[in-house]
Design an enzyme around this catalytic site. Structure first.
Site, PDB file in Angstrom:
ATOM      1  N   CYS A 115     -27.172 -24.843 -26.358  1.00 20.39           N
ATOM      2  CA  CYS A 115     -26.931 -26.276 -25.910  1.00 20.39           C
ATOM      3  C   CYS A 115     -26.687 -26.452 -24.411  1.00 20.39           C
ATOM      4  CB  CYS A 115     -25.646 -26.939 -26.653  1.00 20.39           C
ATOM      5  SG  CYS A 115     -25.691 -28.683 -26.341  1.00 20.39           S
ATOM      6  N   GLU A 175     -25.307 -22.793 -35.100  1.00 21.48           N
ATOM      7  CA  GLU A 175     -23.983 -22.724 -35.775  1.00 21.48           C
ATOM      8  C   GLU A 175     -23.687 -24.017 -36.688  1.00 21.48           C
ATOM      9  OE1 GLU A 175     -22.680 -24.671 -32.086  1.00 21.48           O
ATOM     10  OE2 GLU A 175     -24.423 -23.253 -32.484  1.00 21.48           O
ATOM     11  N   HIS A 227     -27.941 -26.786 -31.875  1.00 24.11           N
ATOM     12  CA  HIS A 227     -26.802 -25.895 -32.461  1.00 24.11           C
ATOM     13  C   HIS A 227     -27.146 -25.162 -33.660  1.00 24.11           C
ATOM     14  CE1 HIS A 227     -23.838 -27.349 -29.551  1.00 24.11           C
ATOM     15  NE2 HIS A 227     -24.278 -28.449 -29.545  1.00 24.11           N
TER      16      HIS A 227
END
Length: 202
Positions: free
Chosen positions: A79, A185, A183
């Site tokens: 990001c 994650e 992202h």
């Protein structure tokens, strides 16, 4: 061991939980020696471009990040951690980026008829030869949260693109350096596979 670089502008906990989940040994650190001794590094980030660069400078991490990338060991920006690798951002015109890659970060235009920031799932069209995308389905959906998008000067470093009113560069890769606007994650099984692929490079 993967160093998650803590410079006061990161989504640290979610990245650490994801790496823990895939069994990748990691440490959250702002210590330059720890970073330089790691086998891989992740530069996460949420917030503004200018604040991120200020924090990197204040914590003495600017050169450490560049040195790590120059070492040849796997590096992943996420990001804002992608955006700061470039020259500049319309978000913070007076702040210079790390200029690891050439290009600018631009704000989504108001006239696209879509909500800004882009928050949520979007598909990407990725470069099949990029090692962090190994084993992904075609046009997988990943999770974005951003008001600014990358416009890389050299399209040869672009490893994925997405569309949100405009077609933009969603990931880059060159040698040992990888970075995503989205992202991993927060991107479910697709994101975990990307992180597993990154871990396998170490």
């Amino acid at each position: 061991m993967v160093a998650i670089i803590d410079y006061g502008a990161g989504n640290i906990l979610s990245v650490q939980k994801a790496l823990d989940h895939i069994g990748c040994e990691n440490v959250v650190t702002s210590d330059r020696e720890v970073i330089m001794s790691a086998d891989g590094a992740v530069l996460p980030g949420v917030g503004s471009f200018g604040d991120a660069m200020d924090n990197l400078h204040k914590n003495g991490l600017t050169q450490a990040v560049k040195n790590f990338m120059s070492s040849g060991r796997p590096f992943l920006g996420i990001c804002l951690g992608l955006q700061v690798l470039f020259d500049s951002s319309e978000e913070s015109p007076d702040a210079a980026g790390l200029s690891v890659f050439s290009g600018k970060v631009r704000r989504f235009p108001a006239g696209i008829g879509l909500k800004i920031p882009q928050i949520g799932w979007n598909s990407i069209d990725y470069e099949r030869g990029c090692p962090i995308f190994k084993g992904l389905p075609e046009n997988p959906y990943v999770y974005f949260v951003h008001s600014y998008y990358l416009e890389a000067s050299d399209e040869s470093v672009v490893s994925a693109v997405a569309e949100y009113g405009v077609r933009y560069h969603a990931a880059v890769a060159r040698g040992n350096v990888f970075a995503t606007q989205f992202h991993p994650e927060k991107s479910g099984e697709v994101g975990l596979q990307i992180l597993r692929n990154f871990a396998e490079l170490i």
